[in-house]
Design an enzyme around this catalytic site. Structure first.
Site, PDB file in Angstrom:
ATOM      1  N   TYR A   1       0.861  -1.196   0.000  1.00 33.59           N
ATOM      2  CA  TYR A   1       0.000   0.000   0.000  1.00 33.59           C
ATOM      3  C   TYR A   1       0.891   1.237   0.000  1.00 33.59           C
ATOM      4  CZ  TYR A   1      -3.886  -3.088   1.317  1.00 33.59           C
ATOM      5  OH  TYR A   1      -4.831  -4.087   1.347  1.00 33.59           O
TER       6      TYR A   1
ATOM      7  N   SER B   1      -5.248 -13.296   3.303  1.00 29.84           N
ATOM      8  CA  SER B   1      -6.259 -12.458   2.673  1.00 29.84           C
ATOM      9  C   SER B   1      -6.648 -13.143   1.379  1.00 29.84           C
ATOM     10  CB  SER B   1      -5.683 -11.067   2.394  1.00 29.84           C
ATOM     11  OG  SER B   1      -6.616 -10.257   1.721  1.00 29.84           O
TER      12      SER B   1
ATOM     13  N   GLN C   1      -8.883 -13.064   5.898  1.00 32.91           N
ATOM     14  CA  GLN C   1      -9.436 -11.772   5.496  1.00 32.91           C
ATOM     15  C   GLN C   1     -10.245 -12.013   4.224  1.00 32.91           C
ATOM     16  OE1 GLN C   1      -7.862  -7.423   4.106  1.00 32.91           O
ATOM     17  NE2 GLN C   1      -6.892  -8.304   5.928  1.00 32.91           N
TER      18      GLN C   1
ATOM     19  N   PRO D   1     -15.980  -3.565   3.034  1.00 32.70           N
ATOM     20  CA  PRO D   1     -17.375  -3.612   3.481  1.00 32.70           C
ATOM     21  C   PRO D   1     -18.261  -2.598   2.780  1.00 32.70           C
ATOM     22  CG  PRO D   1     -16.034  -2.471   5.098  1.00 32.70           C
ATOM     23  CD  PRO D   1     -15.081  -3.068   4.093  1.00 32.70           C
ATOM     24  N   LEU D   2     -17.648  -1.552   2.231  1.00 32.75           N
ATOM     25  CA  LEU D   2     -18.422  -0.526   1.519  1.00 32.75           C
ATOM     26  C   LEU D   2     -18.315  -0.693   0.005  1.00 32.75           C
ATOM     27  CD1 LEU D   2     -17.558   2.553   3.777  1.00 32.75           C
ATOM     28  CD2 LEU D   2     -19.530   1.014   3.900  1.00 32.75           C
TER      29      LEU D   2
ATOM     30  N   SER E   1     -15.838  -0.834  -2.218  1.00 32.33           N
ATOM     31  CA  SER E   1     -14.981   0.134  -2.930  1.00 32.33           C
ATOM     32  C   SER E   1     -15.632   1.504  -3.050  1.00 32.33           C
ATOM     33  CB  SER E   1     -14.615  -0.395  -4.326  1.00 32.33           C
ATOM     34  OG  SER E   1     -14.079  -1.703  -4.248  1.00 32.33           O
TER      35      SER E   1
ATOM     36  N   LYS F   1     -22.494   7.523  -3.056  1.00 31.23           N
ATOM     37  CA  LYS F   1     -22.108   8.800  -3.680  1.00 31.23           C
ATOM     38  C   LYS F   1     -21.822   8.691  -5.178  1.00 31.23           C
ATOM     39  CE  LYS F   1     -17.193   8.388  -2.416  1.00 31.23           C
ATOM     40  NZ  LYS F   1     -16.107   8.986  -1.597  1.00 31.23           N
TER      41      LYS F   1
END
Length: 329
Positions: A66, A164, A184, A214-215, A217, A223
């Site tokens: 990251y 993950s 994960q 959880p959202l 991306s 929005k």
């Protein structure tokens, strides 16, 4: 804040709402393809991390890829002062070559080398949960992974290890082999596939479950619209094409109509949906600033009714956006 066991295979307790550290890595590229979430201010990132800790968030998840170390370094600046109070998870396995291309490397040699870099950037002498970063089934069959992780445990560099995974099948393979301590998993309203077999099996076998994305991306913030355009340095342009965006937004609107006024917002309802699954130990929404952290943390203050949960599962449970399109995050 609510705290839960990270499964029965560890002695770790984590905040039910965690902190996802991908976005604070900022914009990064490999061979011209964006890997981050666009430009990001270090000041805002540090403020977000501090606010998370103030609100009782104790679980912080990142990866050495990251921002190619930037996310780990920012977390280290803040969390090193509170090391005994927080749980730090990071990932290994994504490597950038000299040409700028990405490749996966889960060799023993790379794992031993990479963990020392992560420890240095995180300003700590141990990692609570060290995770393989989205290996394939073929990668998982490398016997040296298990050996490498056990050696790192024996050396005191990691407490526990996890994987993950991008698909339920990968998680099931790990549990069949008896590997690792936590998984994960990509789990949200638009991608409920793990709830069918993986999550019940994990609960039965004592694996901790970290629910990522959880959202969806950002889709489940509500929005985005069909004509939304992502900046050139935003990784979402790689997989949220106009056609896929249109398809997903139709399902987002359906989820919003179901949740309605039963939650503060769609974001709130989406996080509550994930946490309602009793196999989930923690979920890790990303946050780029203190305000987003506050929005995420507030979801712990309520829950969705059984009727709303059932409607979301019945009407959207077979959609599985990420599995449908082979998206690996």
């Amino acid at each position: 804040m609510e705290y839960r066991e990270l499964g029965k295979k560890t002695d770790i307790r984590v905040s039910a709402i965690g902190f996802g550290g991908w976005a604070i890595g900022g914009a990064s590229e490999a061979s011209g393809a964006p890997l981050g979430w666009g430009r990001q201010s270090d000041e805002e990132s540090l403020a977000a991390i501090r606010r998370a800790r103030e609100l009782g968030i104790t679980f912080f998840d990142t990866a050495d890829s990251y921002g190619f170390g930037r996310s780990e370094s920012l977390l280290g600046i803040v969390l090193s002062r509170y090391r005994q109070e927080v749980v730090i998870a990071t990932k290994v396995g994504v490597v950038r070559t000299a040409s700028g291309a990405l490749k996966k490397d889960f060799s023993r040699q790379h794992i031993f080398h990479a963990v020392d870099g992560s420890l240095k950037r995180l300003r700590t002498d141990y990692i609570d949960l060290y995770q393989m970063h989205n290996p394939t089934i073929e990668d998982l069959r490398q016997e040296e992974i298990q050996d490498a992780m056990e050696r790192l445990q024996d050396a005191g560099k990691i407490r526990f290890w996890g994987v993950s995974v991008s698909t339920p099948e990968e998680g099931i393979e790990i549990m069949q082999r008896g590997w690792a301590h936590a998984l994960q998993v990509l789990y949200n309203i638009l991608n409920q596939a793990p709830a069918q077999v993986l999550l019940p099996t994990a609960k039965e076998k004592g694996y901790g479950i970290i629910a990522r994305v959880p959202l969806a991306s950002g889709l489940l913030t509500g929005k985005f619209r069909i004509d939304s355009v992502f900046p050139s340095d935003d990784v979402r342009q790689n997989f949220l094409t106009p056609r896929r965006l249109q398809e997903a937004i139709e399902r987002v609107d359906e989820a919003k109509s179901i949740i309605g006024g039963t939650s503060r917002s769609l974001t709130d309802g989406a996080l509550r949906f994930v946490l309602a699954n009793e196999a989930v130990s923690t979920t890790i929404p990303g946050a780029r600033n203190a305000r987003q952290v506050e929005t995420n943390a507030a979801a712990i203050e309520g829950s969705l009714s059984p009727d709303i949960l059932e409607k979301l599962r019945t009407r959207l449970g077979d959609y599985n956006f990420y599995q449908r399109h082979g998206i690996r995050l």
